[in-house]
Write a protein that holds these residues in place. Structure first.
Motif, PDB file in Angstrom:
ATOM      1  N   GLY A 280      -8.854  -1.695  -5.131  1.00  0.00           N
ATOM      2  CA  GLY A 280      -8.065  -2.719  -5.807  1.00  0.00           C
ATOM      3  C   GLY A 280      -6.680  -2.304  -6.240  1.00  0.00           C
ATOM      4  O   GLY A 280      -6.027  -3.034  -6.996  1.00  0.00           O
ATOM      5  N   ASN A 281      -6.184  -1.150  -5.764  1.00  0.00           N
ATOM      6  CA  ASN A 281      -4.876  -0.664  -6.197  1.00  0.00           C
ATOM      7  C   ASN A 281      -3.768  -0.920  -5.187  1.00  0.00           C
ATOM      8  O   ASN A 281      -2.609  -0.601  -5.460  1.00  0.00           O
ATOM      9  CB  ASN A 281      -4.947   0.847  -6.460  1.00  0.00           C
ATOM     10  N   LEU A 282      -4.111  -1.481  -4.029  1.00  0.00           N
ATOM     11  CA  LEU A 282      -3.150  -1.600  -2.942  1.00  0.00           C
ATOM     12  C   LEU A 282      -2.823  -3.051  -2.639  1.00  0.00           C
ATOM     13  O   LEU A 282      -3.661  -3.945  -2.852  1.00  0.00           O
ATOM     14  CB  LEU A 282      -3.710  -0.950  -1.669  1.00  0.00           C
ATOM     15  N   PRO A 283      -1.624  -3.315  -2.111  1.00  0.00           N
ATOM     16  CA  PRO A 283      -1.339  -4.654  -1.608  1.00  0.00           C
ATOM     17  C   PRO A 283      -2.158  -4.917  -0.354  1.00  0.00           C
ATOM     18  O   PRO A 283      -2.548  -3.982   0.357  1.00  0.00           O
ATOM     19  CB  PRO A 283       0.164  -4.600  -1.292  1.00  0.00           C
ATOM     20  N   TYR A 284      -2.402  -6.183  -0.076  1.00  0.00           N
ATOM     21  CA  TYR A 284      -3.107  -6.534   1.152  1.00  0.00           C
ATOM     22  C   TYR A 284      -2.304  -6.051   2.353  1.00  0.00           C
ATOM     23  O   TYR A 284      -1.095  -6.231   2.422  1.00  0.00           O
ATOM     24  CB  TYR A 284      -3.282  -8.052   1.227  1.00  0.00           C
ATOM     25  N   SER A 285      -2.979  -5.410   3.300  1.00  0.00           N
ATOM     26  CA  SER A 285      -2.290  -4.973   4.508  1.00  0.00           C
ATOM     27  C   SER A 285      -3.279  -4.878   5.653  1.00  0.00           C
ATOM     28  O   SER A 285      -4.277  -4.172   5.562  1.00  0.00           O
ATOM     29  CB  SER A 285      -1.611  -3.614   4.297  1.00  0.00           C
ATOM     30  N   ARG A 286      -2.984  -5.600   6.722  1.00  0.00           N
ATOM     31  CA  ARG A 286      -3.777  -5.454   7.940  1.00  0.00           C
ATOM     32  C   ARG A 286      -3.058  -4.577   8.955  1.00  0.00           C
ATOM     33  O   ARG A 286      -3.614  -4.258   9.996  1.00  0.00           O
ATOM     34  CB  ARG A 286      -4.084  -6.821   8.552  1.00  0.00           C
ATOM     35  N   ARG A 287      -1.809  -4.200   8.640  1.00  0.00           N
ATOM     36  CA  ARG A 287      -1.009  -3.441   9.585  1.00  0.00           C
ATOM     37  C   ARG A 287      -0.980  -1.943   9.284  1.00  0.00           C
ATOM     38  O   ARG A 287      -0.787  -1.140  10.194  1.00  0.00           O
ATOM     39  CB  ARG A 287       0.438  -3.964   9.584  1.00  0.00           C
ATOM     40  N   THR A 288      -1.134  -1.585   8.024  1.00  0.00           N
ATOM     41  CA  THR A 288      -0.950  -0.176   7.658  1.00  0.00           C
ATOM     42  C   THR A 288      -2.118   0.338   6.834  1.00  0.00           C
ATOM     43  O   THR A 288      -2.835  -0.440   6.191  1.00  0.00           O
ATOM     44  CB  THR A 288       0.344   0.024   6.852  1.00  0.00           C
ATOM     45  N   VAL A 289      -2.280   1.651   6.844  1.00  0.00           N
ATOM     46  CA  VAL A 289      -3.190   2.334   5.935  1.00  0.00           C
ATOM     47  C   VAL A 289      -2.337   3.173   4.996  1.00  0.00           C
ATOM     48  O   VAL A 289      -1.236   3.612   5.351  1.00  0.00           O
ATOM     49  CB  VAL A 289      -4.209   3.225   6.668  1.00  0.00           C
ATOM     50  N   PHE A 290      -2.852   3.394   3.793  1.00  0.00           N
ATOM     51  CA  PHE A 290      -2.119   4.131   2.768  1.00  0.00           C
ATOM     52  C   PHE A 290      -2.753   5.503   2.586  1.00  0.00           C
ATOM     53  O   PHE A 290      -3.980   5.634   2.519  1.00  0.00           O
ATOM     54  CB  PHE A 290      -2.128   3.353   1.450  1.00  0.00           C
ATOM     55  N   LEU A 291      -1.914   6.503   2.484  1.00  0.00           N
ATOM     56  CA  LEU A 291      -2.371   7.877   2.332  1.00  0.00           C
ATOM     57  C   LEU A 291      -2.794   8.115   0.889  1.00  0.00           C
ATOM     58  O   LEU A 291      -2.041   7.815  -0.043  1.00  0.00           O
ATOM     59  CB  LEU A 291      -1.253   8.841   2.701  1.00  0.00           C
ATOM     60  N   ARG A 292      -3.975   8.650   0.695  1.00  0.00           N
ATOM     61  CA  ARG A 292      -4.417   8.987  -0.655  1.00  0.00           C
ATOM     62  C   ARG A 292      -3.588  10.172  -1.153  1.00  0.00           C
ATOM     63  O   ARG A 292      -3.676  11.269  -0.625  1.00  0.00           O
ATOM     64  CB  ARG A 292      -5.900   9.354  -0.657  1.00  0.00           C
ATOM     65  N   GLY A 293      -2.776   9.919  -2.173  1.00  0.00           N
ATOM     66  CA  GLY A 293      -1.909  10.960  -2.693  1.00  0.00           C
ATOM     67  C   GLY A 293      -0.541  11.007  -2.046  1.00  0.00           C
ATOM     68  O   GLY A 293       0.304  11.793  -2.462  1.00  0.00           O
ATOM     69  N   GLY A 294      -0.289  10.171  -1.026  1.00  0.00           N
ATOM     70  CA  GLY A 294       1.029  10.122  -0.425  1.00  0.00           C
ATOM     71  C   GLY A 294       1.255  11.180   0.633  1.00  0.00           C
ATOM     72  O   GLY A 294       0.340  11.881   1.085  1.00  0.00           O
ATOM     73  N   GLY A 295       2.527  11.294   1.039  1.00  0.00           N
ATOM     74  CA  GLY A 295       2.868  12.152   2.158  1.00  0.00           C
ATOM     75  C   GLY A 295       2.645  13.625   1.911  1.00  0.00           C
ATOM     76  O   GLY A 295       2.321  14.377   2.838  1.00  0.00           O
TER      77      GLY A 295
END
Length: 847
Positions: A114-129
């Motif tokens: 529940g912390n991310l915006p809706y996205s069907r195009r991208t995945v988010f890295l846990r902790g960032g780059g």
């Protein structure tokens, strides 16, 4: 290093280079990776990325709905005119890249949290780059990749540009120990573009280059790439072209990344140095506004601007790196900023006349519910802006196997390029959110495999030399812990990469105002696992010097202390008070109890009470613990009242959630992938040690209750060895000592850079208190029928008394504070949970 001509040499330790090195090594080749950055800054521009664009035919835990290859290609062609062969390979590789990264140990953030915006195009890295880089470096080292940091390659072997295969190639690198020649069968160029090369930017952009900030690594000088282009490699993209966005003009010149990006244009007016508006501030309010305003600035001879805001617009700003500049009058604001006062005065008057019903301004100002323009009367604020360069798009042209094309025709069979060095052939002047990392990962892997096919296989140890983190001393405490925590967490809110690490960062996102109570709540919600320090691209040696664990620990230490005086490095007054409580009963016993009673072996029922009467022990313990309990509850309740925040919805379920989180230490490595540092997942020893101490203490408390129950039934202490009070107390005491020993050993071996000196002192003192209680209790049990029983009893009672009196004012009180924070957080999560039938919002393109 002139031998080793069958190796693959990867130049650049960013995402493309690490992917190339790993796949080349997995294909059996000997691999050396060199990078100009020091170990602490290894990772290139990938350190400043958060998401990557992936093809997925069905919904995954990390990507919503589906995003087929056809949609991926359609989005790419809508924004750019990519090379058809490379586009097809990119779409194919974007379907495999996600599972491959997971297999290498990279963690994605689940959307179900529940912390991310809706996205069907991208995945988010846990902790960032930075977390991505950490995981890939660990994997490369484990495979035996030879990683050398601080090695700069300025030129390649001229033989590399021959269309005929000629091995080995000889590459000269500047190292801290002097020049070193490296022999290689194949070379992968993955060292980025020219974003930090001021001379190269000025050659194409002129004087404007001087005011363009480099958002990425300062080590992207592009020397090998420029050498290739000047020696016959075919070029792709436009010279001087790059992905630009507006950034705060006060941000660092290099390596500021996402926190420097400027927002809020839609809430005010954007003016140039002449004080006149640059465009319609409400026309573009989607995420594309960043590129929109960059283009407007880029087209001007002087690419500087300022956002002018009234009180209403200032209140709507998202978290920003620096606060706006403020002045009572437009003229004073203009003079403070370097804006033409007359031009700004005219601009503001035109807007006021329009708001009062007069003619529309030129250019027009679109008004929307999501981009309102408030009144521009009264005190005004300004945010200086300039262009920020994320990466350049002028590089080398490659074929579908990533071999570098030659301007005269054909390819260089031993030279490969991946990432920014060749992305201009795919992106052109366009940009899609997450596409930069995808290009780097897909073509880095292709380049690695193709290079390995040339180099052949090599037998190497499975585990290479580790790139160990330095165990550095902790920084001195700040003069104002709350001010330091506010600066730190504001930058965290501006960045937003760490929402998947623990509960602190999602809670911080709900508290963008960051009042003192907000900071105290976040501080006690933090369990000091220190994963965020390993995953942060802004820790030392970065100029922003972010240290979230230390900043929040200083606030906790300040809260624990309350009215007790403290020196900066530790709880001096508390130590003396505990020592007084520890030895005062011993001295009192020596003075008040006859020696023939005190030193006589005591045995049988009531032996303890012949030395110290039961009413004295019972009354002292009751008063001490009751007073301490009342005071601790009062202090935690006051903290609860002061640490307000967003709406909560409490229920029995939230209470159970908070109790479960506290009992399992969920925020201290519970679950997968758990807490990590740069070497990998942190051992669960610390959590085990905490459990041993906490549950051991609980057993000793149950032993006390069991003794009280037996006493009420006429059975007087000391009790037999095989009895409930003795067994519970002995097991509990031993568990406490085992846990304390583990905690002490871990504290001595852990990296001290993310630690707070004040909290380290608190921790040491808390461990000493608990060790005194447990150790004296066990000694009393062992020596209870000897002549020293009386003194041991007094010593044990003194340790318990000191523990009780200091309970509300030290680290030992943290359980109450932390449970209050966990309970509030559970209520906030419940209030945020979507109602049944609530629709997700569609995702929008990024910058």
């Amino acid at each position: 290093m002139a031998d080793g001509g069958n190796r693959v040499l990867v130049i650049g330790g960013g995402f493309a280079g690490l992917c190339a090195a790993i796949d080349a090594r997995e294909a059996g080749a000997a691999v050396m990776l060199v990078d100009a950055a020091p170990r602490e800054l290894l990772g290139g521009n990938a350190r400043h990325c958060r998401n990557l664009r992936l093809v997925n035919p069905t919904e995954t835990p990390f990507q919503r709905d589906s995003y087929p290859a056809a949609a991926f290609l359609a989005d790419l062609r809508r924004k750019a005119a990519p090379d058809p062969d490379l586009a097809e390979r990119l779409a194919e590789g974007a379907g495999d890249l996600g599972p491959w990264l997971l297999a290498q140990g990279v963690a994605f953030e689940p959307w179900a949290d529940g912390n991310l915006p809706y996205s069907r195009r991208t995945v988010f890295l846990r902790g960032g780059g930075q977390a991505l880089v950490n995981a890939l470096v660990r994997r490369a080292v484990a495979l035996g990749v030879d990683i050398r940091t601080g090695w700069r390659v300025r030129a390649l072997d001229p033989a590399a540009l021959s269309p005929q295969t000629a091995a080995p190639l000889h590459i000269l690198a500047d190292t801290p120990e002097g020049p070193v020649q490296i022999a290689a069968a194949a070379v992968v160029l993955a060292c980025g573009g020219t974003g930090a090369n001021r001379g190269e930017l000025a050659r194409h952009l002129g004087p404007r280059a001087a005011v363009i900030a480099n958002r990425g690594t300062p080590f992207q000088q592009g020397e090998p790439l420029l050498w290739l282009l000047s020696h016959g490699a075919a070029a792709a993209g436009l010279p001087g072209d790059g992905h630009l966005v507006p950034v705060d003009a006060r941000a660092p010149q290099d390596d500021a990344g996402i926190v420097s990006r400027l927002d809020g244009m839609q809430f005010g007016l954007v003016v140039g140095p002449d004080g006149r508006r640059l465009g319609d501030e409400g026309a573009t309010i989607s995420p594309e506004r960043f590129s929109h305003w960059a283009r407007l600035l880029q087209d001007r001879p002087d690419p500087r601007g300022w956002i002018i805001l009234g009180p209403e617009g200032t209140a709507r700003l998202p978290p920003l790196m620096y606060p706006p500049l403020r002045a009572a009058t437009p003229v004073a604001l203009a003079l403070a900023c370097g804006i033409d006062p007359d031009g700004l005065t005219v601009t503001l008057q035109e807007i006021r006349d329009w708001q009062a019903g007069g003619p529309p301004p030129d250019p027009p100002r679109t008004l929307r519910d999501t981009a309102p323009l408030g009144r521009l009367d009264g005190p005004l604020a300004a945010i200086p802006m300039r262009l920020g360069l994320a990466f350049t798009r002028h590089g080398a042209a490659v074929d579908a196997s990533t071999r570098i094309r030659l301007a005269a025709g054909g390819t260089a069979p031993q030279l490969f390029a991946a990432g920014t060095a060749m992305c201009g052939q795919i992106l052109g002047p366009g940009y899609l959110s997450g596409m930069g990392l995808t290009i780097a990962g897909v073509f880095g892997r292709i380049a690695g495999r193709e290079a390995a096919a040339l180099a052949g296989s090599a037998v190497l140890p499975a585990q290479g030399p580790a790139l160990a983190d330095r165990i550095a001393p902790s920084a001195p405490p700040p003069e104002d812990p709350l001010a330091n925590a506010r600066r730190t967490m504001n930058l965290c809110n501006t960045c937003g990469f760490c929402t998947g690490l623990c509960d602190v960062f999602p809670a911080a996102q709900l508290r963008q105002g960051l009042r003192d109570g907000d900071l105290r709540h976040l501080a006690h919600l933090c369990h000091d696992c220190r994963s965020c320090h390993a995953d942060c691209q802004y820790t030392l040696p970065h100029e922003l010097a972010i240290n979230v664990p230390a900043a929040l620990a200083e606030v906790r230490a300040q809260d624990y202390a309350g009215p007790l005086p403290r020196r900066p490095a530790g709880p001096r007054f508390a130590v003396w008070l505990f020592l007084f409580c520890l030895f005062a009963p011993v001295l009192g016993t020596l003075l008040l109890v006859p020696s023939q009673v005190l030193f006589a072996p005591q045995a049988g029922s009531g032996a303890f009470y012949r030395v110290i009467p039961h009413p004295v022990m019972a009354a002292g313990a009751a008063l001490a613990f009751a007073g301490a309990g009342v005071l601790l509850v009062a202090r935690v309740w006051r903290h609860w009242r002061r640490s307000g925040g967003p709406a909560t919805r409490h229920s029995p379920a939230t209470l159970v959630r908070a109790l479960t989180d506290a009992a399992t230490l969920r925020n201290l490595g519970h679950g997968a992938p758990g807490c990590e540092d740069r070497q990998g997942r942190v051992s669960l020893i610390r959590r085990l040690a905490h459990h041993l101490v906490a549950y051991g203490f609980a057993l000793t408390f149950l032993a006390t209750l069991a003794g009280a129950w037996l006493h009420s039934r006429g059975q007087v202490a000391p009790y037999p060895v095989v009895s409930l009070p003795v067994l519970l107390g002995a097991i509990g005491g031993l568990a406490m000592l085992a846990g304390l020993t583990l905690l002490e050993r871990r504290s001595r071996s852990a990296d001290q850079a993310p630690a707070s000196a004040r909290m380290l002192a608190e921790d040491r003192f808390a461990r000493a208190q608990l060790a005194a209680v447990a150790g004296s209790g066990l000694l009393l049990l062992a020596l209870r029928e000897t002549p020293v029983m009386g003194l041991m009893l007094a010593l044990h009672l003194g340790s318990v008394l000191g523990f009780a009196l200091l309970l509300p004012f030290g680290k030992l009180s943290h359980g109450g504070w932390r449970f209050a924070a966990l309970l509030r957080h559970a209520g906030e999560r419940a209030a945020r949970r979507p109602r049944p039938g609530q629709a997700d919002k569609p995702d929008a393109p990024g910058e």
